[in-house]
Design an enzyme around this catalytic site. Structure first.
Site, short mmCIF file in Angstrom:
data_model
loop_
_atom_site.label_atom_id
_atom_site.label_comp_id
_atom_site.label_asym_id
_atom_site.label_seq_id
_atom_site.Cartn_x
_atom_site.Cartn_y
_atom_site.Cartn_z
N ASP A 132 13.67 -19.98 40.39
CA ASP A 132 12.87 -20.89 41.23
C ASP A 132 11.42 -21.01 40.75
O ASP A 132 10.83 -22.10 40.85
CB ASP A 132 12.95 -20.49 42.71
CG ASP A 132 12.57 -19.04 42.95
OD1 ASP A 132 12.53 -18.26 41.98
OD2 ASP A 132 12.31 -18.69 44.11
N THR A 154 19.39 -16.72 37.25
CA THR A 154 18.88 -15.51 37.88
C THR A 154 20.05 -14.62 38.26
O THR A 154 21.04 -15.11 38.82
CB THR A 154 18.01 -15.74 39.13
OG1 THR A 154 17.87 -14.50 39.83
CG2 THR A 154 18.58 -16.76 40.10
N ILE A 155 19.91 -13.34 37.97
CA ILE A 155 20.98 -12.43 38.40
C ILE A 155 21.04 -12.38 39.92
O ILE A 155 22.06 -12.05 40.50
CB ILE A 155 20.84 -11.00 37.83
CG1 ILE A 155 19.55 -10.33 38.31
CG2 ILE A 155 20.93 -10.98 36.32
CD1 ILE A 155 19.56 -8.83 38.14
N ASP A 156 19.92 -12.72 40.59
CA ASP A 156 19.88 -12.65 42.06
C ASP A 156 20.75 -13.73 42.71
O ASP A 156 21.07 -13.63 43.89
CB ASP A 156 18.45 -12.79 42.57
CG ASP A 156 17.61 -11.56 42.28
OD1 ASP A 156 18.14 -10.61 41.69
OD2 ASP A 156 16.42 -11.57 42.64
N ARG A 191 29.41 13.97 49.09
CA ARG A 191 28.05 13.49 49.33
C ARG A 191 28.05 12.05 49.84
O ARG A 191 29.03 11.32 49.66
CB ARG A 191 27.25 13.48 48.02
CG ARG A 191 26.90 14.83 47.53
CD ARG A 191 26.24 14.73 46.16
NE ARG A 191 25.94 16.08 45.67
CZ ARG A 191 25.65 16.35 44.40
NH1 ARG A 191 25.62 15.39 43.51
NH2 ARG A 191 25.39 17.57 44.03
N MET A 198 19.40 -4.82 42.57
CA MET A 198 18.36 -5.85 42.65
C MET A 198 18.74 -6.89 43.70
O MET A 198 19.90 -6.99 44.12
CB MET A 198 18.12 -6.48 41.29
CG MET A 198 17.23 -5.63 40.42
SD MET A 198 16.76 -6.48 38.91
CE MET A 198 15.54 -5.34 38.26
N GLY A 199 17.78 -7.68 44.06
CA GLY A 199 17.98 -8.71 45.09
C GLY A 199 16.73 -8.76 45.95
O GLY A 199 16.62 -8.01 46.91
N ARG A 200 15.80 -9.59 45.51
CA ARG A 200 14.48 -9.64 46.15
C ARG A 200 14.55 -10.30 47.53
O ARG A 200 14.14 -9.73 48.53
CB ARG A 200 13.54 -10.42 45.23
CG ARG A 200 12.21 -10.77 45.78
CD ARG A 200 11.38 -11.41 44.71
NE ARG A 200 11.01 -10.44 43.71
CZ ARG A 200 9.99 -9.59 43.83
NH1 ARG A 200 9.24 -9.62 44.90
NH2 ARG A 200 9.73 -8.73 42.88
N GLU A 251 17.27 -4.18 46.88
CA GLU A 251 15.87 -3.71 46.83
C GLU A 251 15.00 -4.38 47.89
O GLU A 251 14.01 -3.81 48.34
CB GLU A 251 15.28 -3.99 45.44
CG GLU A 251 15.27 -5.48 45.12
CD GLU A 251 14.71 -5.84 43.76
OE1 GLU A 251 14.14 -4.99 43.09
OE2 GLU A 251 14.85 -7.04 43.41
N HIS A 302 16.88 -2.33 35.94
CA HIS A 302 17.10 -3.33 34.88
C HIS A 302 18.41 -3.17 34.14
O HIS A 302 18.77 -4.03 33.33
CB HIS A 302 15.92 -3.30 33.92
CG HIS A 302 14.66 -3.78 34.57
ND1 HIS A 302 13.79 -2.93 35.19
CD2 HIS A 302 14.16 -5.02 34.75
CE1 HIS A 302 12.78 -3.62 35.70
NE2 HIS A 302 12.99 -4.89 35.46
N GLN A 304 21.07 -3.68 35.37
CA GLN A 304 21.84 -4.85 35.83
C GLN A 304 21.51 -6.12 35.07
O GLN A 304 22.27 -7.08 35.08
CB GLN A 304 21.53 -5.14 37.31
CG GLN A 304 21.96 -4.09 38.25
CD GLN A 304 21.13 -4.11 39.52
OE1 GLN A 304 21.55 -4.67 40.52
NE2 GLN A 304 19.95 -3.50 39.50
N ARG A 305 20.33 -6.18 34.48
CA ARG A 305 19.92 -7.42 33.79
C ARG A 305 20.26 -7.39 32.31
O ARG A 305 20.15 -8.40 31.63
CB ARG A 305 18.42 -7.64 33.97
CG ARG A 305 18.05 -8.09 35.34
CD ARG A 305 16.89 -9.06 35.38
NE ARG A 305 15.78 -8.78 34.53
CZ ARG A 305 14.51 -8.63 34.96
NH1 ARG A 305 14.25 -8.69 36.25
NH2 ARG A 305 13.53 -8.44 34.12
O1 F6P Z 1 15.07 -11.74 38.27
C1 F6P Z 1 14.95 -11.39 39.61
C2 F6P Z 1 14.78 -9.93 39.71
O2 F6P Z 1 15.88 -9.38 39.12
C3 F6P Z 1 14.55 -9.40 41.12
O3 F6P Z 1 15.70 -9.00 41.77
C4 F6P Z 1 13.62 -8.25 40.88
O4 F6P Z 1 12.86 -8.00 42.03
C5 F6P Z 1 12.82 -8.72 39.76
O5 F6P Z 1 13.64 -9.54 38.98
C6 F6P Z 1 12.24 -7.63 38.89
O6 F6P Z 1 11.52 -8.23 37.88
P1 F6P Z 1 10.66 -7.49 36.79
O7 F6P Z 1 11.58 -7.16 35.67
O8 F6P Z 1 9.64 -8.48 36.37
O9 F6P Z 1 10.08 -6.28 37.41
#
Ligand code: F6P
Length: 381
Positions: A132, A154-156, A191, A198-200, A251, A302, A304-305
């Protein structure tokens, strides 16, 4: 009989090529800019590859890559993007163009300067691949006259107007695999394990990976949670004989009490985003304190990315790339390619940026159907 010579054959080939363009109403031979902005994501290279292959092989285009998202446009940092540059990049994570969270609109005269740099590079149209934030800059540039087409990344998975962003599927697979792995440890050591994903603003990764990984509690930003209710769910599960539990938390998830996700102390980026992180540890401490069960926290971050895109993301990214380059040659701009159902369509850029896309309530119902219902007090009549 006279053999066809190179000279005789080429004009015919050229003619049929031009006829092909005319019949489809497209303009060939353009000089096109391309950039990737925002957080990196598996599948960015697959989009670049699809755009460039179709552009060069079918439209005789030339490409100029702007490095590090909008920073490359602002600072005139470019690289040649030709067939050699894209060779072998389909399975590679990250982006050969690199990326940043630069917002030229935040700088004095920044957008005008970007327009000048694009003109100086003789760019006739730009393909902007991002989320976005990248799309919001693309829209501002479109309003200044730039011919721009967006591609949703976006992975989100929280961009409006599209059913899926590429990169999401890979991130979900990575998170699901991680949940499967901690499951065995949770079970062996009896446990509770909290997995922070992630997921803002939206909890798509938490919801998909939580359902796929069989999580016992899934917490997302869209639904602020009551910590005592989470503790009660874990107690109930253990009361019926289970001896371990998995909680997946996005997150950006918030407690109902103080209403904010925990943030780091590094300030905001140029789009006004704080750096999130830490909810998993807070949650783990609270659960251990309230239930008496040993509780650990794992932050996927990260991981996840990164990595190679899934087959689904490679296909989706390729479809978006072909959609974007075709759109450029149709001559219709200020749009983003999108997935609706099973079709690739275009939507106005403005429709993608006004808010983030929340998790589908039907998915929340699915998740709730898979766990213990919390008994509610009888309603007094
Ligand atoms: O791309 C979105 C995102 O994956 C969010 O979920 C996360 O808050 C953010 O990126 C983290 O970004 P950066 O790598 O810049 O810290």
């Amino acid at each position: 009989m006279a053999q066809p010579t190179r000279d005789r054959v080429l004009p015919n080939a050229e003619m049929s090529r031009w006829l092909y363009y005319l019949c489809r109403g497209v303009l060939p031979n353009m000089r096109i800019g391309i950039l990737t902005g925002g957080g990196d994501c598996p599948g960015l290279n697959a989009v670049i590859r699809a755009v460039v292959r179709k552009g060069i092989m079918h439209y005789d285009d030339q490409f100029v890559g702007f490095m590090e998202g909008w920073r490359g446009v602002y600072e005139n940092k470019t690289m040649d993007v030709d067939m050699d540059a894209i060779s072998g990049i389909l399975p590679r994570g990250g982006t050969i163009l690199r990326t940043s969270r630069t917002n030229p609109a935040k700088r004095e005269g920044g957008l005008q300067r970007c327009m000048e740099v694009l003109r100086a590079n003789r760019v006739e149209a730009l393909i902007a691949i991002g989320g976005d934030d990248t799309m919001s800059v693309a829209q501002r540039m479109y309003e200044l006259g730039l011919k721009v087409v967006g591609v949703p990344k976006t992975i989100d998975n929280d961009l409006m107007g599209t059913d899926f962003c590429f990169g999401f599927d890979t991130a979900v697979n990575t998170a699901t695999e991680a949940i499967d792995r901690v499951h065995t440890t949770a079970e062996a050591h009896q446990r509770v394990i909290v997995v922070e994903v992630m997921g803002r603003d939206s909890g798509w990764i938490a919801m998909y990976s939580g359902i796929a990984g069989g999580a016992d509690v899934i917490l997302i930003p869209e639904r602020p949670f009551d910590i005592e209710e989470v503790a009660e769910r874990i107690r109930m599960r253990h009361a019926r004989g289970r001896y371990f539990s998995i909680i997946v938390v996005a997150e950006g998830a918030k407690f109902t009490k103080d209403g904010n996700a925990p943030v780091g102390d590094v300030g905001k980026d140029e789009f006004g985003h704080v750096r999130l992180g830490g909810i998993g540890q807070i949650l783990a401490n609270e659960i251990e304190h309230r239930t008496g069960l040993e509780t650990r926290n794992v932050v996927l971050g990260h991981i996840q990315r990164g990595g190679t895109p899934s087959a689904f993301d490679r296909v989706l990214a390729s479809r978006y790339g072909i959609g974007a380059i075709d759109q450029v040659h149709k001559g219709e701009f200020g749009v983003m390619v999108a997935l609706r159902g099973t079709d690739i369509v275009t939507i106005p850029l403005v429709d993608a940026i006004h808010k983030t896309r929340p998790v589908d309530p039907e998915l929340v119902e699915v998740a709730m159907g898979l766990i213990d219902p919390i008994p509610t007090a009888p309603v007094n009549k």
